[in-house]
Design a protein around this motif. Sequence first.
Motif, short mmCIF file in Angstrom:
data_model
loop_
_atom_site.label_atom_id
_atom_site.label_comp_id
_atom_site.label_asym_id
_atom_site.label_seq_id
_atom_site.Cartn_x
_atom_site.Cartn_y
_atom_site.Cartn_z
N LEU A 101 0.94 -1.14 0.04
CA LEU A 101 0.66 0.08 -0.10
C LEU A 101 0.76 1.38 0.31
O LEU A 101 0.53 2.76 -0.77
N LYS A 102 1.61 1.39 0.44
CA LYS A 102 2.26 2.61 0.68
C LYS A 102 3.10 3.08 -0.21
O LYS A 102 2.94 4.03 -0.55
N PRO A 103 3.61 2.94 -1.73
CA PRO A 103 3.92 2.80 -3.15
C PRO A 103 3.07 3.20 -3.53
O PRO A 103 2.95 4.29 -4.70
N ILE A 104 2.00 3.03 -3.09
CA ILE A 104 0.69 3.35 -4.18
C ILE A 104 0.36 4.25 -3.71
O ILE A 104 0.42 5.96 -3.60
N TRP A 105 -0.03 5.08 -2.20
CA TRP A 105 -0.14 6.24 -1.76
C TRP A 105 0.91 7.65 -1.88
O TRP A 105 0.31 8.75 -2.37
N GLU A 106 2.26 6.69 -2.03
CA GLU A 106 2.80 7.96 -2.41
C GLU A 106 3.60 7.95 -3.77
O GLU A 106 3.18 9.25 -3.84
N ALA A 107 3.17 7.26 -4.21
CA ALA A 107 2.64 8.22 -5.96
C ALA A 107 1.34 8.65 -5.40
O ALA A 107 1.36 9.30 -7.19
#
Length: 345
Positions: A101-107
Amino acid sequence: MSAVARRSVCVAVLAGTSVLVASPTAWADFVPGGEGTASETQVEGDREDQAVSATAGAVVYDRSDNGSGETAGPVAPATNWTPPACYYAPKYTPDQLQTTLKPIWEAGSTGYEWDAEQRDRYVNGHPYKDFNKEKSGEGYWWDSYVTPGREGDPGALDCTKDIFWVDTNDDPPADIPQAITPEVLAQLAYAEIRVPTTEVDLAPENATKVNLPTWAWLDADQFKSVSVTASVPLLGVEAATTAEPVSVDIDPGTPDAKTHPASGVCEIGNGRIGEPYAKGKADETPPCGVTYLRSSGDGSYQLKATVTWKIHWTGTGVAGEQALPDGAFGGEQSVVVQEIQAVNR
């Protein structure tokens, strides 16, 4: 962002994963969100060596007692019921969910509002805190899977619930009907059942005559039960779904015919359907068959024999056999019908 779009973002990482396991009830180095180790399964007894496959790292199928061959196909439920096109099962450990999830949020591609809602849900304690890392080893994050082969079905979009946590040895929430249980496993196994197409033995064999009873039958070696077992070894649950042939429906392929019995439905008895023709019975009414009333001319009639299969299942923690909707599967064969030639002297 729509619920369907959110779901697509979250599960794309695992959409095509498949693994092989070393026995029908063993897990092959699988952790939710990861990949298993490929290997072969040797099934004891008179079965051939067979691979037992898993879908996307969640459900393992043992098809060693299933029907096979080029003419085998899926049974069609007799009602408008269908096995689930999507379901929920373990997919992530706490660390794996964070990694997903974190890479999705950061993108930022899913929008600030949704990202903030997700952080609040999984990080800030409403209701989960820091991806439930304090519960590592005590449960798994559950997410949706699409049943293989059902990707284009409308029902594949029904599993839109946010990723949720289930403690080890706890049941999934009761308000999620698609969450993996023995009953859902039985329904998924139903979709994997394959039965042989039905071509009955006929007498006369090559061509019959108008008003001459044609005998039809199926022997026991052509007409036997098949089954598929579906399991989630990670949870220690499984279900075996069995299809048992009970009758065959004879459709002569023309209204100019009489079926025997009149209903056209021949019941199973003594391990077979109908009775093989024996010399001297040409004028008798067969227990299963058809009498054609008109010639097929230069062509033939397409006789269709459709077998009805009673479907039932047994599973972990479930007492006795449980019923599922009947299934049907059939096949066509050409029947040439000739006029009886009279000789005038």
